[in-house]
Design a protein around this motif. Structure first.
Motif: not given
Length: 175
Positions: A7-9, A34-35, A42-51, A78-82
């Motif tokens: 998913y979004l590899p 797993t993926f 990585r969000d706009a603030k630089g933080e890692l986000v897991r979907l 939620q994924h799309w908004i993220t």
């Protein structure tokens, strides 16, 4: 080459997928965490986000082809908004968002179907082809990786391995 579904590899997966004819393994035992159903951005603030795509209860040694997506939560919304929040200010988000948004509006029964269709669309976009009714597929694409240069926000944050290919697509795609 035989690859697991993803998913979004990360870019490394897409490069392997595009480097030679590939087959996506359907008969393997599904591995949790797993993926196959998770992505890292990585969000706009630089933080890692897991979907994470939630899946219905996985039995012991259940085959990947039999993994069903759960819709008990509004994970697609939620994924799309993220994704919008993370990438809306990148150079190419506005060009590709319309190709990706349908994956967050349509319900897929099987994880494998969602991943295959999403990855086929990503391959088309990475190869500068527009996904159409006669879909370009992951098995018949020309490799074009020579100008992929990296990840967004690297001027502010260190390189992160295994980030989703979206990071490259939205920032580095060149016309």
């Amino acid at each position: 080459m035989i690859l697991p579904t993803a998913y979004l590899p990360p870019l490394s997966y897409m490069e392997a997928l595009m480097s030679e004819p590939a087959t996506i393994e359907q008969m393997e035992t599904f591995e949790k965490q797993t993926f196959r159903n998770r992505a890292l951005i990585r969000d706009a603030k630089g933080e890692l986000v897991r979907l994470t795509i939630p899946v219905k209860k996985v039995e012991h040694k259940q085959l990947t082809r039999d993994i069903e997506i759960s819709y008990q939560t509004r994970w697609q919304h939620q994924h799309w908004i993220t994704l919008v929040s993370a990438y809306q200010h990148t150079p190419y988000f506005m060009y590709f968002a319309d190709y990706l948004k349908p994956f967050y509006e349509q319900e897929y029964k099987w994880l494998l179907d969602l991943n295959d269709e999403l990855n086929a669309t990503l391959v088309c976009l990475l190869n500068r082809q527009r996904p159409t009714d006669v879909r370009c597929t992951i098995y018949h694409v020309q490799r074009r990786t020579e100008d992929w240069s990296g990840q967004i926000w690297t001027d502010k944050h260190p390189w992160q391995t295994e980030l989703s290919v979206l990071d490259t697509l939205f920032d580095d795609w060149k016309i």
